[in-house]
Design an enzyme around this catalytic site. Structure first.
Site, PDB file in Angstrom:
ATOM      1  N   HIS A 308       0.751  -1.156  -0.119  1.00 58.77           N
ATOM      2  CA  HIS A 308       0.135  -0.074   0.042  1.00 58.77           C
ATOM      3  C   HIS A 308       0.884   1.209   0.076  1.00 58.77           C
ATOM      4  O   HIS A 308       1.440   1.911  -1.219  1.00 58.77           O
ATOM      5  CB  HIS A 308      -1.062   0.084   1.089  1.00 58.77           C
ATOM      6  CG  HIS A 308      -1.899   0.741   1.131  1.00 58.77           C
ATOM      7  ND1 HIS A 308      -2.206   1.859   0.236  1.00 58.77           N
ATOM      8  CD2 HIS A 308      -3.021   1.398   2.193  1.00 58.77           C
ATOM      9  CE1 HIS A 308      -3.333   2.612   0.576  1.00 58.77           C
ATOM     10  NE2 HIS A 308      -3.696   2.303   1.722  1.00 58.77           N
ATOM     11  N   HIS A 347      -2.035  -0.848 -11.104  1.00 54.85           N
ATOM     12  CA  HIS A 347      -2.597  -0.422  -9.924  1.00 54.85           C
ATOM     13  C   HIS A 347      -4.024  -0.869  -9.919  1.00 54.85           C
ATOM     14  O   HIS A 347      -4.501  -1.746 -10.959  1.00 54.85           O
ATOM     15  CB  HIS A 347      -2.982   1.306 -10.318  1.00 54.85           C
ATOM     16  CG  HIS A 347      -3.581   1.931  -8.783  1.00 54.85           C
ATOM     17  ND1 HIS A 347      -4.746   1.789  -8.468  1.00 54.85           N
ATOM     18  CD2 HIS A 347      -2.819   2.571  -8.105  1.00 54.85           C
ATOM     19  CE1 HIS A 347      -4.763   2.445  -7.113  1.00 54.85           C
ATOM     20  NE2 HIS A 347      -3.564   2.869  -6.784  1.00 54.85           N
ATOM     21  N   ASP A 404       3.433   5.777  -7.520  1.00 57.37           N
ATOM     22  CA  ASP A 404       4.806   5.528  -6.805  1.00 57.37           C
ATOM     23  C   ASP A 404       6.079   5.525  -7.661  1.00 57.37           C
ATOM     24  O   ASP A 404       6.984   5.657  -6.993  1.00 57.37           O
ATOM     25  CB  ASP A 404       4.470   4.074  -6.107  1.00 57.37           C
ATOM     26  CG  ASP A 404       3.324   3.909  -5.188  1.00 57.37           C
ATOM     27  OD1 ASP A 404       3.368   4.729  -4.188  1.00 57.37           O
ATOM     28  OD2 ASP A 404       2.494   3.002  -5.489  1.00 57.37           O
TER      29      ASP A 404
END
Length: 496
Positions: A308, A347, A404
């Protein structure tokens, strides 16, 4: 000062499309086709059932209970590990269309907010549903910044932790300590009706928003040996955070405004993201009636997980392991052969570019790197992105860069150690947690969350005395060898 910073990003993003395009819907298309009915035929019994479909394109799971076919007499249930296709709440806070790469806070495209707004405005928007007026923003900012100081007891708890504690562990501990400081706001002590008033809700929200950056600054300096500067409520929200990190004993210190603005953008991009793992944890915990500090601490714990909030740290490790642009073909081949793992692509929700990733890439290239220097890993990142997006293996699987992929590079360029990255995720996400907590308190459908299970264990057996039992199955306690220090202690006499 604020307007000049907004101008920086507005110029930076001038090439982005901020107004609706010809093909963009002004009204939301009916989810899953909209309201109607669904006819189900149970082939086990031949019975036919009509189920209502809501405006949101959902069926009420309770309606499945009527579909029975003997056996134990229990009605039909759905099996959905990970809740991949389960709607658990009705929310009005944020919207994601993963196929189109859309993220909106209260209807506002994230691109517009990043270009023209700031963290405090966005926090107000996410929490209260509308962008604030100048006076509303001023009152909100003052209320949050007035609550930035920590109680002495919380400071003492943080000081008592080991110097090498992970910053997320420090953050969670600090939040739990805050819970003990406000018994008047704890339903276990003050009664289940304590959060019924807006004033009591908002008091906890401004406390959390104000104090979390202060706890984070203390967590940052846990390993540096330096003290965080005391919060300065005259500064902007993100400026104050950087001031606490770098101000030391100089009250006149001010962070670089362009870097403060860059971090402010990073914060607002992470403020809310619908029903993700940690936000669902807030709602799950809050459904029990627990105090908001404990619920938020649990959410921060979920965010701590590498699947996460810790994924951007994994991206940096991956890029460092690749080492150079020349090694990318071999790495790509390793990913296809399941020998390497590609972090920062794909994702759970997005099946297109994560819209936040595009913005962060621009922030990195136009705001951060010109001031602090280009991260040597950025060339590897760009080449890896180009290689993946031109390879049918990744395109067909809709593996596009996510938030990210570039955020870790920005945080590293700003001088943050990798173990602090998730804290930088948590600081703004407190806004989303509080918004969902607040929404759940007034949701008439809120119930204590208690999912069903599909039991596959042993059906029935009877107790036998320990002296006559034989070992069953292969599952037992693993071997846990004692430490040398323990062996030394028990080698002595009267060690018990």
């Amino acid at each position: 000062m604020m307007s000049s910073r907004l101008d920086v990003l507005s110029r930076q993003m001038c090439g982005m499309q901020l107004s609706p395009t010809a093909g963009e819907e002004e009204q939301r298309p009916a989810p899953a086709g909209g309201r109607g009915t669904l006819t189900v035929v149970d082939n086990r019994t031949g019975k036919k059932y009509t189920l209502e479909i809501s405006d949101g394109g959902t069926i009420n799971a309770q309606a499945l209970k009527q579909i029975k076919a003997g056996g134990d007499g229990v009605g039909l249930r759905t099996y959905d590990p990970g809740y991949t296709n389960t709607t658990a709440v009705i929310s009005r806070i944020s919207f994601i269309d993963g196929d189109k790469g859309i993220l909106r806070y209260r209807g506002y495209p994230i691109e517009e907010l990043a270009a023209r707004s700031n963290m405090m405005e966005v926090a107000y928007l996410v929490l209260y549903g509308s962008l604030p007026t100048q006076s509303q923003l001023s009152v909100f900012h003052e209320a949050v910044m007035r609550h930035t100081a920590l109680p002495t007891e919380v400071i003492d708890v943080i000081h008592a932790m080991p110097h090498d504690s992970h910053p997320m562990g420090v953050l969670m501990t600090g939040i739990c300590a805050l819970s003990a400081m406000h018994p008047e706001a704890n339903p276990a002590l003050a009664g289940q009706g304590v959060y019924k008033t807006r004033e009591m809700q908002d008091k906890q929200i401004v406390r959390l928003l104000g104090k979390i950056p202060t706890i984070a600054a203390m967590a940052y300096h846990k390993s540096t040996g330096r003290k965080a500067a005391p919060p300065n409520q005259r500064l902007d929200y993100t400026e104050n955070f950087l001031y606490m990190l770098d101000g030391g004993y100089n009250p006149q210190y001010r962070p670089n405004p362009r870097l403060a603005r860059a971090l402010d953008i990073m914060f607002l991009l992470h403020a809310e993201h619908e029903m993700n793992c940690s936000t669902a944890a807030v709602r799950h915990l809050a459904s029990s009636g627990v105090d908001v500090y404990t619920a938020v601490a649990g959410a921060v714990g979920a965010l701590y997980g590498p699947l996460h909030g810790g994924a951007n740290e994994a991206v940096l490790r991956m890029l460092a392991r690749i080492g150079s642009v020349e090694n990318i073909p071999a790495f790509i081949a390793g990913v296809k052969n399941k020998k390497e793992k590609l972090f920062g692509f794909g994702h759970r929700v997005y099946r297109n570019f994560d819209p936040r990733a595009k913005i962060i890439k621009d922030v990195a290239e136009n705001e951060v790197f010109p001031l602090v220097g280009v991260d040597p890993l950025i060339e590897i990142a760009k080449a890896l992105q180009d290689a993946a997006l031109s390879d049918e293996y990744f395109v067909s699987r809709k593996l596009y860069p996510n938030v990210d992929f570039y955020s870790g590079l920005v945080y590293r360029a700003l001088g943050f150690p990798p173990q602090f990255f998730t804290v930088l995720f948590a600081i703004p996400r407190i806004v989303g947690y509080c918004a969902h907590w607040r929404e759940s308190l007034t949701d008439p459908d809120t119930k204590i969350i208690r999912p069903q299970q599909d039991y596959k264990g042993v059906w029935l057996r009877h107790y036998s005395d320990v002296v006559v039992r034989t070992a069953e199955g292969a599952d037992t306690l693993s071997k846990l060898p004692p430490s040398n220090a323990y062996n030394r202690r028990v080698a002595g006499e009267n060690w018990m």
